[in-house]
Design an enzyme around this catalytic site. Structure first.
Site, PDB file in Angstrom:
ATOM      1  N   LYS A  35      33.296  38.735  39.098  1.00  0.00           N
ATOM      2  CA  LYS A  35      34.097  39.785  38.456  1.00  0.00           C
ATOM      3  C   LYS A  35      34.944  39.283  37.291  1.00  0.00           C
ATOM      4  O   LYS A  35      35.280  40.057  36.396  1.00  0.00           O
ATOM      5  CB  LYS A  35      35.005  40.467  39.499  1.00  0.00           C
ATOM      6  CG  LYS A  35      34.239  41.309  40.504  1.00  0.00           C
ATOM      7  CD  LYS A  35      35.174  42.057  41.418  1.00  0.00           C
ATOM      8  CE  LYS A  35      34.384  42.916  42.391  1.00  0.00           C
ATOM      9  NZ  LYS A  35      35.245  43.784  43.202  1.00  0.00           N
ATOM     10  N   ASN A  56      34.096  45.189  37.313  1.00  0.00           N
ATOM     11  CA  ASN A  56      33.084  45.464  38.335  1.00  0.00           C
ATOM     12  C   ASN A  56      32.029  46.466  37.851  1.00  0.00           C
ATOM     13  O   ASN A  56      31.066  46.735  38.556  1.00  0.00           O
ATOM     14  CB  ASN A  56      33.738  45.980  39.621  1.00  0.00           C
ATOM     15  CG  ASN A  56      34.191  47.417  39.511  1.00  0.00           C
ATOM     16  OD1 ASN A  56      34.786  47.817  38.500  1.00  0.00           O
ATOM     17  ND2 ASN A  56      33.900  48.212  40.530  1.00  0.00           N
ATOM     18  N   ASP A  71      37.617  49.365  40.499  1.00  0.00           N
ATOM     19  CA  ASP A  71      38.203  48.954  41.783  1.00  0.00           C
ATOM     20  C   ASP A  71      39.613  49.508  41.958  1.00  0.00           C
ATOM     21  O   ASP A  71      40.017  49.845  43.073  1.00  0.00           O
ATOM     22  CB  ASP A  71      38.252  47.426  41.886  1.00  0.00           C
ATOM     23  CG  ASP A  71      36.911  46.821  42.256  1.00  0.00           C
ATOM     24  OD1 ASP A  71      36.108  47.510  42.900  1.00  0.00           O
ATOM     25  OD2 ASP A  71      36.671  45.651  41.905  1.00  0.00           O
ATOM     26  N   GLY A  97      41.421  36.518  45.033  1.00  0.00           N
ATOM     27  CA  GLY A  97      40.164  36.523  44.293  1.00  0.00           C
ATOM     28  C   GLY A  97      40.046  37.692  43.327  1.00  0.00           C
ATOM     29  O   GLY A  97      41.043  38.343  42.979  1.00  0.00           O
ATOM     30  N   GLU A 122      46.748  27.575  45.939  1.00  0.00           N
ATOM     31  CA  GLU A 122      47.923  27.978  45.161  1.00  0.00           C
ATOM     32  C   GLU A 122      47.554  28.285  43.710  1.00  0.00           C
ATOM     33  O   GLU A 122      48.189  29.120  43.054  1.00  0.00           O
ATOM     34  CB  GLU A 122      48.965  26.851  45.214  1.00  0.00           C
ATOM     35  CG  GLU A 122      50.236  27.116  44.439  1.00  0.00           C
ATOM     36  CD  GLU A 122      51.060  28.278  44.964  1.00  0.00           C
ATOM     37  OE1 GLU A 122      51.844  28.846  44.190  1.00  0.00           O
ATOM     38  OE2 GLU A 122      50.900  28.619  46.167  1.00  0.00           O
TER      39      GLU A 122
END
Length: 243
Positions: A35, A56, A71, A97, A122
Site C-alpha cells: 500500500k 489501496n 480504506d 502498517g 518503533e
C-alpha cells in the site's frame, strides 16, 4: 469485467502498474504489503491518500495513473459509525502498517479523544508520528497489555490472526466489559480473538464491513456506480469465497 487476485512480488509492481497505462488492466486494488511502496509507480495520489500516503485503489484517468485511498471510508462506515459516542473514546491501535494511517485519519475526522499506538517495531510508529505531525503516545510490543484496561476501543490493525498467520496474543481478560474490539481482518470472518471475546460478552467488529465499504467506494471510483449489499448477502458471499 473480470476481478482477479494476483500475488505480486515487490519487484513486479512496476510491470503490473504499466499494464494499467497500456490499458490491459482497468484498475487495481492493493493490499498488504504494497500500500505504501506502490506509490513510487503512480503519477498522482488523490483524496485521503494525500494524507495517509497509502494507496489501496488505482485507476486510470486522463492519461495518468491515480492512487486513491478508500480504506478511510471503509473504517468510517465499517467501524466508527457503529460505535456510539466515538468522539469521547480512547482508542488503542495495535500495529503500524499500511492500513494504520487510514484508521488514524478516520479517527481524527471523528475527533476521538485520544489515540494510543503499539507496534512490533518503533521505526514504523515514528513514521506515523511524522506523517501526522503529532506525538502519539505509544507502547513497545512487549508492553502491549499495559494500556488494554484503559482502552474504550481496541483496533487489531496487524495481520496477526489472519489465515495462515500467527494468532494475536493479548490478555483478553484485561479488556473492559464495555469496550469494543475491532479487527481489520476478514479472512477468517472470525479470528480466535473475536471468538474468545464473544464468549466474554465483549462487543466485537470484524473487518468484513470495512472490507465491503472500501470495495464499494473503489467500485464507484472505477465505474461511477454505487453498489449496495445487505450484511446477510455480504457474509454469504465471503463464506463461499473463504470457507
Amino acid at each position: 469485467a473480470l476481478y482477479k487476485k494476483f500475488d505480486i512480488k515487490k519487484n513486479k509492481l512496476r510491470s503490473i502498474i504499466k499494464q494499467i497505462k497500456n490499458q490491459k488492466l482497468y484498475g487495481l486494488n492493493v493490499t498488504i504489503p504494497h500500500k505504501i511502496s506502490v506509490i513510487n509507480f503512480l503519477d498522482k495520489i488523490e483524496g485521503d491518500a494525500r494524507i495517509t500516503k497509502s494507496v489501496n485503489t488505482i485507476l486510470y484517468q486522463k492519461g495518468k495513473i491515480i492512487g486513491e485511498n478508500t480504506d478511510v471510508y471503509g473504517v468510517e462506515n465499517g467501524f466508527l459509525k457503529k460505535i456510539h459516542n466515538i468522539k469521547n473514546k480512547t482508542v488503542y491501535v495495535l500495529g503500524a502498517g499500511g492500513v494504520v494511517p487510514s484508521i488514524i485519519l478516520a479517527l481524527k475526522k471523528y475527533k476521538v479523544r485520544k489515540i494510543i499506538l503499539c507496534n512490533r517495531t518503533e521505526k514504523k510508529i515514528k513514521k506515523i508520528k511524522k506523517l501526522f505531525g503529532q506525538n502519539f503516545n505509544s507502547f513497545a510490543w512487549k508492553n502491549r497489555n499495559k494500556f488494554i484496561p484503559k482502552a474504550d476501543v481496541i483496533f487489531n490493525a496487524t495481520s496477526l490472526g489472519m489465515k495462515n498467520k500467527p494468532d494475536l496474543y493479548i490478555n483478553t481478560n484485561l479488556i473492559q466489559k464495555k469496550a469494543i474490539y475491532c479487527e481489520v481482518i476478514y479472512n477468517p470472518l472470525e479470528t480466535k480473538t473475536i471468538k474468545k471475546l464473544k464468549k466474554l460478552k465483549i462487543k466485537t467488529l470484524s473487518g468484513l464491513n470495512m472490507f465491503i465499504n472500501q470495495a464499494q467506494k473503489s467500485f464507484y471510483l472505477w465505474h461511477k456506480k454505487k453498489v449496495k449489499l445487505n450484511f446477510r448477502e455480504k457474509t454469504k458471499i465471503f463464506k463461499n469465497l473463504y470457507d
